[in-house]
Design a protein around this motif. Sequence first.
Motif, mmCIF file in Angstrom:
data_model
loop_
_atom_site.group_PDB
_atom_site.id
_atom_site.type_symbol
_atom_site.label_atom_id
_atom_site.label_comp_id
_atom_site.label_asym_id
_atom_site.label_seq_id
_atom_site.Cartn_x
_atom_site.Cartn_y
_atom_site.Cartn_z
ATOM 1 N N ALA A 9 69.131 -134.765 -23.682
ATOM 2 C CA ALA A 9 68.078 -135.300 -22.814
ATOM 3 C C ALA A 9 67.011 -134.229 -22.646
ATOM 4 C CB ALA A 9 68.660 -135.687 -21.471
ATOM 5 N N LYS A 42 64.743 -132.380 -20.517
ATOM 6 C CA LYS A 42 64.658 -132.208 -19.063
ATOM 7 C C LYS A 42 63.207 -132.234 -18.575
ATOM 8 C CE LYS A 42 65.094 -127.170 -19.315
ATOM 9 N NZ LYS A 42 65.973 -126.043 -19.129
ATOM 10 N N PHE A 70 62.200 -135.885 -18.235
ATOM 11 C CA PHE A 70 62.872 -136.449 -17.051
ATOM 12 C C PHE A 70 62.200 -135.944 -15.772
ATOM 13 C CE2 PHE A 70 66.587 -139.084 -17.829
ATOM 14 C CZ PHE A 70 66.728 -138.981 -19.203
ATOM 15 N N GLU A 81 66.582 -138.651 -12.813
ATOM 16 C CA GLU A 81 67.863 -137.945 -13.001
ATOM 17 C C GLU A 81 68.482 -138.437 -14.303
ATOM 18 O OE1 GLU A 81 69.448 -135.719 -10.874
ATOM 19 O OE2 GLU A 81 67.577 -135.661 -9.706
ATOM 20 N N TYR A 82 69.340 -137.612 -14.909
ATOM 21 C CA TYR A 82 70.044 -138.057 -16.122
ATOM 22 C C TYR A 82 70.961 -139.224 -15.756
ATOM 23 C CZ TYR A 82 68.546 -133.419 -17.653
ATOM 24 O OH TYR A 82 67.809 -132.305 -17.943
ATOM 25 N N MET A 131 65.605 -139.177 -24.932
ATOM 26 C CA MET A 131 67.010 -138.834 -25.195
ATOM 27 C C MET A 131 67.337 -139.117 -26.665
ATOM 28 S SD MET A 131 68.764 -140.620 -21.834
ATOM 29 C CE MET A 131 67.678 -142.040 -21.790
ATOM 30 N N VAL A 147 74.091 -133.663 -22.259
ATOM 31 C CA VAL A 147 74.659 -134.407 -21.119
ATOM 32 C C VAL A 147 75.661 -135.443 -21.626
ATOM 33 C CG1 VAL A 147 72.610 -134.087 -19.666
ATOM 34 C CG2 VAL A 147 72.773 -136.104 -21.139
#
Lengths: 292, 455
Positions: B181, B183, B186, B192-193, B297, B319
């Motif tokens: 992912a 970051k 995001f 949030e993941y 992702m 993740v």
Amino acid sequence: MKRKISRLGLSILFLAPVIFVYSIFIFLPMLSSLYYSFTEWNGVTDTAFVGLKNYKSLLADSDYWVVFFNTIKLVIITLVVQIPMGLIIAFLLYSKTRGMKIFRTIYFLPVVIAPVAIALMFSLFYNSEIGIFNIILEAVGLDMLKKNWLSDTHTLLYAVMAPQVWQYIGLYVTIFLGALQSIPEELMESAQIDGANKYKTFLHIILPQISSFTSICTVLCITGSLKAFDHSWIMTGGGPGVRSAYLGVYMYKTAFVNSDFGMGSTITITIITVSLIITGILNMITTMKSNN
Amino acid sequence: MKKNIKKTFALGLAIVMCIGLVGCGNKPSSSSSSTDSTKVPSAAATDEGSKAEKVSITIATNWGEGDSKYDYFYPAFQKFQEENADTMDLKLVTYSTEDYKTKIKVQTASGDLPDVFTYWGGSMINDMKDAGLLLEADQYFSDSKAVKRDDFNPSSFDYYTAADGKTYGVPIESTRGVFLANKDIFAQYGLEYPTTYEELKAVSKVFNDNGIIPLAMASSGGTPSEFFFSELYNQYAGAEDELKNLTSSREFATDNAIKVATNIQDMIDNKMFPEDTVANGGWAACLQLYTDKKAAMTYTYPWMFESIPDDIQNSSEVVAIPMLPDATVDPATMMTGFTVYGFEINKKSYEDTAKHDAMVKVCDFLASNELSTELTKSGMIPAKNIEVDLSTQKVIYQKMMAFSEGKKLIQVHFTTMPDADAITMMDSSLDELFIKALTPQEFVNKVQSVLDKNN
């Protein structure tokens, strides 16, 4: 008598290398394919004779029929597009002789480019993210026509066919141009004196005069489509599934990817059979025409 | 007289044509797509004495130019080649992965396998093993002074161990599936993941609204979709055992397979993947969406780490895959991890007394700690028990290894599928599933039909 024998000997001598090469690389592989089509063989272990099992399995295989009809569609589309387009472009070039040689070269250029390169180029053109087709459609305000060309079941097969159809139009342009140039001037002049317009001249003078060339182009078109491989293999690997595969691709995948040489040979025999049937029909039509 | 001249000329021409044909047929060369690094022998080396001593060995691999391992493998190979120039004529033949598979299959059929060649295991070597073309790895281990079976993780041999209990390959590469992912992306949207499917749907909507592909996942020739399918499969009850037993049970068409296929189509409906799953399929094209920051992702494997730029490695987090509906195994507790690659030894060459010692030496090189250590720089996880200095590895490699701490390693269909053509069918049917040309049930049935046919 002696002279006849020596002429015969000389003919055999000249033909021998060709017959030898043709036998080694065409007839013998065809015969061995026929044999292997009756066997189960992974290319490594011993062959097992299974009679008509492969043929029965193949005819019951839905994927085979998808591929078969893909190939037939390709034959029809190439016949419907390549030959008329080739003829029209050739006629236009023939009518307007200025710059003809340059245009002839331009049209012929794709024919000499490797199909692999053309296929790679088109797979980039079709890319939904970076492909030029969607970018052009968007630029001219035709967003609604944007497609995922290779991921849409409605466009996939035709998207794979398009480069092949486009690439070889130039070949037919060149053949037809040669044919048109071989028509005697007097015939055209006579038609014009008799009051025939361009349309009538084309229909009643030109078309009959180049009919033998049209037959050759038809044969080239059909055989080219029946052995089609490169574009489909490079662009999609015949997939997804077998949705853009032709008989040649399906045979290759079966024999060389799945190591099923028995079934691969069976597919080969069906390709040969279809080719022979179509060639036979074409010969019949040509003979009937010439008899009439 | 004139006739005789003509006849003589014709005869001469025919002879020239025949000689020409024979000449063309004799051209000794490997394919133009191959890298032939055979050294041209020096004048001194071509004398009779040297010829008798030198042994010709062919190594084949797909680690050629363009492969992520090439930059690390080739210098090591060159060094080995130079060190052994007095005793061996080493020939390296390389092809791109798909061409390489075909090449080896054809060579298997013609009984002309390279002396030593890197290759996959499992069902991919069934034909070679059945034909008796492969050497048992234990025979090599007993002859080698440098490499022993104990040097490897015992489970790494599973992939190369046939139904007869014998091992037909030496593992080199182990691997892990990583869900990455970005970051920064995001953070940009304050997300949030996702850990659950509902959360995945929610973040996907935000990304789609902002022109970002949520998850770079597609399918062309079954990559990378096939491993993604297996990763999701392992979330369901009983799936781990089903996968482990797939070789013997030959049961692909399970309820879990249908559940996963159904979920994948739901992901497609929710626009989680790129729209064009064929054009964006394949390891490289799929990853590129992520490295170009067009996707937030992705799911990939270490052999692609070489293609991830440093800034993307820094902004990537490894993740856990979000948990699917009805799943019972928490994906945060596991990851796919298996032996995926190694090398095979041509039995005939190995048993050739003239070649034997050189063969052992070449195998020692391929199984050496030095080569494995070099290859880790491309992202490879060694199958051998060797210490990897993480500080010298890529950032993404370090993150992957940190994430895999304490995780249960699970199998994928690729390693346990009993027949190679069933893998091919799974790959091509996944391509169809991704463009929604097949229903989940049809997809599962297609793969099962191949297994049933071969049974």
